[in-house]
Design a protein around this motif. Sequence first.
Motif, short mmCIF file in Angstrom:
data_model
loop_
_atom_site.label_atom_id
_atom_site.label_comp_id
_atom_site.label_asym_id
_atom_site.label_seq_id
_atom_site.Cartn_x
_atom_site.Cartn_y
_atom_site.Cartn_z
N ASN A 1 0.83 -1.20 0.00
CA ASN A 1 0.00 0.00 0.00
C ASN A 1 0.87 1.26 0.00
N ILE B 1 -8.85 5.73 -9.87
CA ILE B 1 -9.02 4.28 -9.93
C ILE B 1 -10.19 4.01 -10.87
N GLN C 1 -0.23 1.46 -8.16
CA GLN C 1 0.05 2.89 -7.99
C GLN C 1 0.86 3.43 -9.17
N LEU D 1 -4.54 -0.98 -1.83
CA LEU D 1 -4.28 -0.18 -3.03
C LEU D 1 -2.83 -0.44 -3.44
N GLY E 1 -9.55 1.43 -2.80
CA GLY E 1 -8.58 0.38 -3.10
C GLY E 1 -8.74 -0.15 -4.50
N THR E 2 -7.80 -0.98 -4.90
CA THR E 2 -7.87 -1.62 -6.22
C THR E 2 -8.11 -3.12 -6.12
N TRP F 1 -9.73 -3.82 1.91
CA TRP F 1 -9.28 -3.26 0.64
C TRP F 1 -7.83 -2.83 0.70
N PHE G 1 -1.92 8.52 -4.96
CA PHE G 1 -2.78 7.47 -4.44
C PHE G 1 -2.74 7.35 -2.91
N PHE H 1 -6.12 6.17 -0.61
CA PHE H 1 -6.10 5.02 0.30
C PHE H 1 -6.29 5.45 1.75
#
Length: 219
Positions: free
Chosen positions: A101, A174, A152, A149, A139-140, A147, A129, A133
């Motif tokens: 993250n 995102i 990036q 992330l 998140g991705t 979640w 990002f 977050f």
Amino acid sequence: VGLMYQKDVFQPISKSTHALKIFDDITRKQIYTRDQLLVSGKLDGELLHIIVNHWPSRRGGEARSRAKRVAAAKLNKHLMDSIQVKDPYAKIITMGDLNDNPTNASVKDVLKAKRKKKDVKIKGIYNPFINMFKKQGLGTGAYRDSWSLFDQIMITKPFLKKDYTNWSYYKAGIFNKNYLVNKKGRYKGYPLRSFADGGFTGGFSDHFPVYIYLIKEIK
């Protein structure tokens, strides 16, 4: 890892791959993982450098695998430093699935990525990002309803100029459109992955894509 681009917009000048050499703590045998790809080229005539990453996974647990991603971040920083030694004002984009993250040590302490543009010094790096977050809770990818992330895109200070006579950073996001989201089952609300429960789902990926906009004035 690879880089996709439009030939009429971006013209590569050079490319190189850089191996990440890490070793098992117990056996001391080398662990083979993905190289980092550095591509230098011209975007509509302007020189920039792109580093594509896919850092070591969290298999076996985040804490156990942390050192591998810290090592990946150090390699990434070395590549950026090698470019900035020649040109402190180089425009560099580093991006990919980091398996960390924006708040983890690899990004926060090794790359020293900043969440505020005003805090980015020359040779520094900006990570749009972090706030997504940390403040917005976006998140991705998700695991057990938590979640992350990991995906990036970070940029160096010269992209942050606001005169827009050359390519400059505008915004990031995102890409989590409705058709990319699972609508049912135990993964409801998660990214609609390509494969689940041993079969093809007709989906796309277990990660949402991320993007940035670079813009400049047209005269």
